[in-house]
Design an enzyme around this catalytic site. Structure first.
Site, PDB file in Angstrom:
ATOM      1  CB  CYS A  27      -0.915  -0.003   1.227  1.00 23.29           C
ATOM      2  SG  CYS A  27      -1.979   1.455   1.340  1.00 23.29           S
ATOM      3  CG  HIS A  46     -16.678   2.178   4.122  1.00 20.54           C
ATOM      4  ND1 HIS A  46     -15.913   2.403   5.247  1.00 20.54           N
ATOM      5  CD2 HIS A  46     -17.609   3.168   4.093  1.00 20.54           C
ATOM      6  CE1 HIS A  46     -16.350   3.486   5.864  1.00 20.54           C
ATOM      7  NE2 HIS A  46     -17.380   3.973   5.189  1.00 20.54           N
ATOM      8  CB  CYS A  47     -21.186  -0.828   6.104  1.00 16.52           C
ATOM      9  SG  CYS A  47     -22.960  -0.684   6.397  1.00 16.52           S
ATOM     10  CG  HIS A  62      -5.816   2.145   1.467  1.00 14.15           C
ATOM     11  ND1 HIS A  62      -4.980   2.378   2.540  1.00 14.15           N
ATOM     12  CD2 HIS A  62      -6.396   3.343   1.174  1.00 14.15           C
ATOM     13  CE1 HIS A  62      -5.048   3.651   2.879  1.00 14.15           C
ATOM     14  NE2 HIS A  62      -5.902   4.256   2.060  1.00 14.15           N
ATOM     15  CB  CYS A  63     -11.138   1.468   3.567  1.00  9.87           C
ATOM     16  SG  CYS A  63     -12.698   2.378   3.607  1.00  9.87           S
TER      17      CYS A  63
END
Length: 405
Positions: free
Chosen positions: A137, A164-165, A150-151
């Site tokens: 990353c 992702h929520c 990676h978010c």
């Protein structure tokens, strides 16, 4: 650019800045919306359905006991589902989904403190670059384990990232996947339970005159519960299928976009193994927000990876033990040499300038010159000489000075 800065050797000892969680209050709006929906359904069901069925304040002679009993049973189940739903929802929000550990040379993309990350490459990685190199990353400056992504919303690499929520203002990952799965389970149970049991109150509201507010609350609550029940049940069914296949949402989206036959996940452990990977090893606790899975720590998912990691840590422990043993051996050898030198001095006695040695010095008793840490040797005539390793030599020379002319 950022990538160039990360690859700059002069910045090798610097870690990327940590981002605080929940630092953007506006992203709590979906959470507030969900909380308001839960509150509306809860109070609508409690006051417009359960309370009338309990027939509170009605004389005992006019009470329908069958209706009261059914209302009490429904209220117990409703409260049970709601409490577990709230616990799972809070834990889904607050529990961190898991991130790559800091300070571990095995995952450091930029070598720090002179350590080479290439010496710690784990075995049997499933996800590699086309060039055969490990994924890394550029924002976090770390190598990525399998299933890690990676978010950009959380600005962190998430272990076993599912998605992702925004409704929980969090990612669904290794550590909170069980809580999210149970959140869907109890949400589906609660909304379907409300929708089906409130049909009796809807029928009563249509046939019997009542205040507009009560009628609106019953009809809107029934509609909302039915709509939410359909959506959540479909979404929960999709996640059951993913769990049984050993896949995450991201893996499904990535593989479904590629043409080909049926896809089998490399992390598929069979039905029982896949369920344990999400709900944990304790079957009795599968439906409770307790004891999430821990095997592999979100870093390793294949048996050969776990074995390789165990061998790596065993080798490190053995190397550490050997280093400790060598240091202890060196200290022991030093003590042994030091003790032998004192032993020779005690047998020979101190030398006095111009007179040579003092024969027969140890024919009498020699008092202890030290307490703890003292060594012992046998003098002439079976008399025991006791001395201190650190100060005995100086004190002995002082005591014997009076014997020298």
């Amino acid at each position: 650019g950022l990538a160039g800065g990360l690859l700059d050797p002069s910045r090798g000892a610097e870690a990327p800045p940590k981002r605080k969680r929940f630092s953007e209050p506006q992203k709590f709006l979906p959470v507030v919306f969900v909380a308001c929906t839960i509150c509306f359904l809860f109070f609508s069901y409690l006051f417009n359905h359960a309370r009338p069925m309990l027939q509170l304040g009605i004389p005992s002679g006019k009470v329908d006991h069958d209706v009261r009993f059914r209302g009490a049973v429904e209220l117990v189940f409703f409260l049970y589902f709601t409490v577990l739903l709230l616990i799972c929802y809070v834990r889904s929000i607050l529990v961190h989904p898991g991130e790559i550990p800091d300070g571990d040379p095995q995952w450091e993309y930029i070598a720090q403190d002179g350590r080479s990350a290439q010496d710690w490459v784990p075995m049997a990685l499933q996800e590699m670059k086309k060039t055969g190199e490990r994924r890394h990353c550029k924002w976090c400056g770390k190598y990525k384990p399998d299933r890690c992504h990676h978010c950009r919303v959380c600005k962190s690499c998430i272990l076993k990232m599912d998605h992702h929520c925004p409704w929980i203002y969090n990612c669904v990952g290794f550590r909170n996947h069980k809580y999210f799965f149970l959140l869907l389970f109890y949400s589906a149970l609660a909304t379907n339970f409300i929708a089906w049991t409130m049909l009796e109150s809807v029928k009563h509201a249509i046939e019997t005159p009542m205040p507009f507010a009560s009628m609106f609350a019953i009809l809107f609550g029934e509609t909302l519960a039915a709509f939410m029940g359909i959506l959540v049940t479909m979404f929960f069914g999709f996640h059951i299928w993913l769990m049984l296949k050993g896949m995450t949402t991201i893996e499904f989206c990535e593989k479904s976009s590629k043409k080909g036959g049926a896809y089998r996940s490399p992390y598929d452990k069979g039905v029982a193994g896949n369920i344990r990977a999400v709900l944990g090893d304790w079957v009795i606790l599968w439906l409770l927000p307790l004891a999430p899975p821990w095997e592999g720590a979100g870093l390793y998912f294949k048996e050969e990876q776990l074995q390789a990691q165990e061998s790596t840590y065993l080798a490190r422990d053995l190397e550490t033990s050997r280093g400790t043993g060598r240091r202890k051996s060196q200290r022991g050898e030093h003590r042994s040499k030091h003790g032998r030198s004192h032993h020779r001095e005690s047998r020979q006695g101190p030398s006095c300038a111009g007179t040579g040695s003092a024969p027969g010095l140890f024919t009498g008793s020699v008092h202890s010159l030290g307490d703890s840490g003292s060594g012992r040797s046998q003098g002439y005539g079976g008399t025991e000489a006791v001395y201190d390793h650190y100060g005995g030599k100086r004190r002995a020379a002082k005591d014997y000075a009076s014997l020298c002319p």
